[in-house]
Design a protein around this motif. Structure first.
Motif, PDB file in Angstrom:
ATOM      1  N   PRO A  45       0.815  -1.225   0.000  1.00  0.00           N
ATOM      2  CA  PRO A  45       0.000   0.000   0.000  1.00  0.00           C
ATOM      3  C   PRO A  45       0.849   1.276   0.000  1.00  0.00           C
ATOM      4  O   PRO A  45       0.418   2.291  -0.564  1.00  0.00           O
ATOM      5  N   TYR A  48       2.202   1.452  -3.769  1.00  0.00           N
ATOM      6  CA  TYR A  48       1.165   1.698  -4.772  1.00  0.00           C
ATOM      7  C   TYR A  48      -0.075   2.248  -4.076  1.00  0.00           C
ATOM      8  O   TYR A  48      -0.849   1.500  -3.479  1.00  0.00           O
ATOM      9  N   ARG A  49      -0.237   3.521  -4.141  1.00  0.00           N
ATOM     10  CA  ARG A  49      -1.346   4.185  -3.451  1.00  0.00           C
ATOM     11  C   ARG A  49      -2.681   3.725  -4.015  1.00  0.00           C
ATOM     12  O   ARG A  49      -2.909   3.766  -5.228  1.00  0.00           O
ATOM     13  N   LEU A  50      -3.554   3.271  -3.149  1.00  0.00           N
ATOM     14  CA  LEU A  50      -4.873   2.817  -3.567  1.00  0.00           C
ATOM     15  C   LEU A  50      -5.852   3.979  -3.553  1.00  0.00           C
ATOM     16  O   LEU A  50      -5.733   4.878  -2.723  1.00  0.00           O
ATOM     17  N   PRO A  51      -6.834   4.027  -4.472  1.00  0.00           N
ATOM     18  CA  PRO A  51      -7.136   3.000  -5.495  1.00  0.00           C
ATOM     19  C   PRO A  51      -6.401   3.201  -6.811  1.00  0.00           C
ATOM     20  O   PRO A  51      -6.525   2.380  -7.709  1.00  0.00           O
ATOM     21  N   SER A  52      -5.629   4.279  -6.960  1.00  0.00           N
ATOM     22  CA  SER A  52      -4.982   4.555  -8.247  1.00  0.00           C
ATOM     23  C   SER A  52      -3.991   3.464  -8.643  1.00  0.00           C
ATOM     24  O   SER A  52      -3.803   3.188  -9.828  1.00  0.00           O
ATOM     25  N   GLY A  53      -3.365   2.851  -7.658  1.00  0.00           N
ATOM     26  CA  GLY A  53      -2.379   1.807  -7.964  1.00  0.00           C
ATOM     27  C   GLY A  53      -2.899   0.401  -7.786  1.00  0.00           C
ATOM     28  O   GLY A  53      -2.124  -0.534  -7.533  1.00  0.00           O
ATOM     29  N   SER A  54      -4.214   0.234  -7.934  1.00  0.00           N
ATOM     30  CA  SER A  54      -4.834  -1.064  -7.663  1.00  0.00           C
ATOM     31  C   SER A  54      -4.314  -2.181  -8.566  1.00  0.00           C
ATOM     32  O   SER A  54      -4.118  -3.315  -8.115  1.00  0.00           O
ATOM     33  N   TYR A  57      -0.897  -3.153  -7.453  1.00  0.00           N
ATOM     34  CA  TYR A  57      -1.053  -3.782  -6.139  1.00  0.00           C
ATOM     35  C   TYR A  57      -1.488  -5.248  -6.297  1.00  0.00           C
ATOM     36  O   TYR A  57      -0.912  -6.150  -5.689  1.00  0.00           O
TER      37      TYR A  57
END
Length: 286
Positions: A45, A48-54, A57
């Motif tokens: 997390p 990869y910042r959620l939700p942009s990096g889902s 991730y």
């Protein structure tokens, strides 16, 4: 399907193990999920910042979950699958010479070829390879498959962890030279134990370096034995070398090519671990 009687038998076997073996077994059973939760709920997390990096991730989480699932289930299967002579009808081929049949004074029975008594388990094991301290049991005819897949997934998962934790540490964690002192326990006791973030990641990386080195070397050694149709007790030349494909089936079963997916996949072994001589004679006549 696991029955109640089999489960209680398994618990009785565990209770008879030494304190050291139980501690090492619990260490693995706790450490593997701990790494998984650190990766899934902290490191990934942050990377990869959620939700942009889902998508990225999930690219990490899905194969990681698959590896951890197989790590734990194959490890438990090694412990649960019983390769001992207990409760088995030890009939051997009429072609088996008397010199190959040994009598075990502890188990009080004749044991077939490739069957050795384990002083730690205190029982004879069919096609005994070795005693695994971490799983508190012997690796033999019926659980060798699970042991090898466990080593493979441990090597892969440890290598993955080194890359993931190493990259995260490089980007997010500042490690000082003093943090390396955590690897010297006596020094930490003398100077005082003050755990820092840097020390935590030094320990995490060190454990993975040890794991990937040991598991990879063991995997190479044991796969070479499988290739030659051998177990650890046997010499380089063996009567049980049936060719590469048959040797793989001997360990992994008839569906050896898909057993990597899950230990729950049934793959019937071509031999019963008792009557070896008839199979040797059959192979020689081909």
């Amino acid at each position: 399907m696991v029955t109640i009687d089999q489960f209680w038998k398994f618990l009785k076997i565990i209770r008879k193990k030494s304190f050291t073996e139980i501690i090492l077994c619990l260490f693995l059973l706790v450490l593997i999920p701990a790494y998984y939760f650190v990766d899934v709920f902290h490191i990934l997390p942050c990377m990869y910042r959620l939700p942009s990096g889902s998508i990225w991730y999930l690219t990490h989480v899905l194969p990681l979950t698959f590896m951890v699932f197989n790590l734990l289930t194959n490890f438990l299967a090694v412990m649960y699958a019983d390769s001992s002579v207990i409760g088995r009808l030890l009939t051997v081929s009429e072609y088996t010479s008397k010199d190959e049949i040994m009598y075990c004074s502890v188990c009080q029975c004749n044991v077939p070829p490739r069957c050795w008594h384990c002083d730690i388990c205190n029982v004879c094991i069919l096609t005994r390879d070795h005693h695994c301290t971490f799983s508190t049991t012997c690796v033999g005819h019926y659980n060798r498959r699970y042991f090898l897949w466990f080593l493979l997934y441990l090597s892969a998962a440890s290598f993955y962890e080194i890359i993931l934790i190493g990259y995260y540490t490089y980007c997010q964690v500042t490690i000082k030279f003093s943090d390396l002192m955590v690897l010297v326990p006596f020094q930490s006791i003398i100077t005082g134990f003050h755990l820092t973030i840097g020390q935590i990641f030094v320990v995490l990386l060190t454990l993975n370096l040890i794991a990937v080195t040991m598991s990879s070397l063991l995997l190479i050694y044991h796969l070479d034995k499988v290739r030659k149709g051998l177990v650890c007790h046997e010499k380089q030349e063996s009567n049980y070398d049936f060719g590469l494909m048959r040797n793989l089936e001997t360990v992994f079963g008839e569906k050896w090519y898909i057993t990597w997916i899950s230990p729950f996949i049934k793959s019937k072994l071509p031999y019963n671990g008792i009557d070896w001589q008839s199979h040797v004679d059959q192979h020689k006549t081909k």
